[in-house]
Design a protein around this motif. Structure first.
Motif, PDB file in Angstrom:
ATOM      1  N   UNK A 149       0.820  -1.212   0.000  1.00  0.00           N
ATOM      2  CA  UNK A 149       0.000   0.000   0.000  1.00  0.00           C
ATOM      3  C   UNK A 149       0.853   1.262   0.000  1.00  0.00           C
ATOM      4  N   UNK A 150       1.912   1.257   0.791  1.00  0.00           N
ATOM      5  CA  UNK A 150       2.812   2.410   0.826  1.00  0.00           C
ATOM      6  C   UNK A 150       3.512   2.596  -0.505  1.00  0.00           C
ATOM      7  N   UNK A 151       4.003   1.508  -1.066  1.00  0.00           N
ATOM      8  CA  UNK A 151       4.681   1.579  -2.362  1.00  0.00           C
ATOM      9  C   UNK A 151       3.739   2.073  -3.445  1.00  0.00           C
ATOM     10  N   UNK A 152       2.548   1.522  -3.489  1.00  0.00           N
ATOM     11  CA  UNK A 152       1.578   1.905  -4.518  1.00  0.00           C
ATOM     12  C   UNK A 152       1.202   3.378  -4.398  1.00  0.00           C
ATOM     13  N   UNK A 153       0.906   3.828  -3.190  1.00  0.00           N
ATOM     14  CA  UNK A 153       0.501   5.220  -3.027  1.00  0.00           C
ATOM     15  C   UNK A 153       1.658   6.175  -3.321  1.00  0.00           C
ATOM     16  N   UNK A 154       2.876   5.810  -2.947  1.00  0.00           N
ATOM     17  CA  UNK A 154       4.027   6.665  -3.214  1.00  0.00           C
ATOM     18  C   UNK A 154       4.300   6.760  -4.712  1.00  0.00           C
ATOM     19  N   UNK A 155       4.302   5.627  -5.385  1.00  0.00           N
ATOM     20  CA  UNK A 155       4.591   5.617  -6.814  1.00  0.00           C
ATOM     21  C   UNK A 155       3.531   6.396  -7.587  1.00  0.00           C
ATOM     22  N   UNK A 156       2.266   6.162  -7.288  1.00  0.00           N
ATOM     23  CA  UNK A 156       1.221   6.871  -8.020  1.00  0.00           C
ATOM     24  C   UNK A 156       1.270   8.368  -7.734  1.00  0.00           C
ATOM     25  N   UNK A 157       1.550   8.740  -6.498  1.00  0.00           N
ATOM     26  CA  UNK A 157       1.644  10.161  -6.170  1.00  0.00           C
ATOM     27  C   UNK A 157       2.812  10.808  -6.906  1.00  0.00           C
ATOM     28  N   UNK A 158       3.945  10.134  -6.955  1.00  0.00           N
ATOM     29  CA  UNK A 158       5.124  10.682  -7.619  1.00  0.00           C
ATOM     30  C   UNK A 158       4.945  10.755  -9.137  1.00  0.00           C
ATOM     31  N   UNK A 159       4.055   9.954  -9.686  1.00  0.00           N
ATOM     32  CA  UNK A 159       3.814   9.985 -11.129  1.00  0.00           C
ATOM     33  C   UNK A 159       2.802  11.063 -11.514  1.00  0.00           C
ATOM     34  N   UNK A 176      -3.662   9.384 -16.005  1.00  0.00           N
ATOM     35  CA  UNK A 176      -3.941   9.999 -14.710  1.00  0.00           C
ATOM     36  C   UNK A 176      -5.153   9.342 -14.040  1.00  0.00           C
ATOM     37  N   UNK A 177      -6.185   9.067 -14.806  1.00  0.00           N
ATOM     38  CA  UNK A 177      -7.360   8.387 -14.255  1.00  0.00           C
ATOM     39  C   UNK A 177      -7.023   6.986 -13.763  1.00  0.00           C
ATOM     40  N   UNK A 178      -6.187   6.273 -14.517  1.00  0.00           N
ATOM     41  CA  UNK A 178      -5.770   4.935 -14.093  1.00  0.00           C
ATOM     42  C   UNK A 178      -4.966   4.998 -12.798  1.00  0.00           C
ATOM     43  N   UNK A 179      -4.104   5.982 -12.683  1.00  0.00           N
ATOM     44  CA  UNK A 179      -3.321   6.133 -11.452  1.00  0.00           C
ATOM     45  C   UNK A 179      -4.220   6.472 -10.270  1.00  0.00           C
ATOM     46  N   UNK A 180      -5.220   7.309 -10.494  1.00  0.00           N
ATOM     47  CA  UNK A 180      -6.164   7.630  -9.415  1.00  0.00           C
ATOM     48  C   UNK A 180      -6.921   6.380  -8.972  1.00  0.00           C
ATOM     49  N   UNK A 181      -7.332   5.556  -9.931  1.00  0.00           N
ATOM     50  CA  UNK A 181      -8.007   4.311  -9.577  1.00  0.00           C
ATOM     51  C   UNK A 181      -7.099   3.395  -8.760  1.00  0.00           C
ATOM     52  N   UNK A 182      -5.846   3.304  -9.181  1.00  0.00           N
ATOM     53  CA  UNK A 182      -4.884   2.478  -8.448  1.00  0.00           C
ATOM     54  C   UNK A 182      -4.668   3.015  -7.047  1.00  0.00           C
TER      55      UNK A 182
END
Length: 75
Positions: free
Chosen positions: A24-34, A65-71
């Motif tokens: 969860x931390x990795x996913x949220x960090x990566x998506x936020x940084x992208x 961006x929408x895909x990253x928000x969903x993730x």
């Protein structure tokens, strides 16, 4: 008096919880940084003339961006 308990399931549960937290931390960090570069791409593409190519860039970046928000929402 000696009490013996099998803690194997407890250890496995803790391991799964730790792995879930890491994911969860990795996913949220990566998506936020992208998100920041994607927002920049969209902004720059809008600043370019209104050509078909700039509209295609905006469409693709918006979908990403929408895909990253969903993730991010799933994590």
């Amino acid at each position: 008096m000696l009490t013996i308990r099998d803690v194997t399931k407890l250890i496995q549960a803790e391991k799964v919880e730790t792995e879930n937290q890491f994911f969860n931390t990795l996913t949220s960090t990566v998506t936020h940084e992208m998100m920041t570069p994607i927002n920049c791409i969209i902004t720059f593409a809008r600043a370019i003339t209104n050509s078909e190519k700039s509209q295609a860039i905006i469409n693709v970046a918006t979908l990403l961006k929408l895909n990253l928000k969903d993730l991010l929402d799933r994590s």
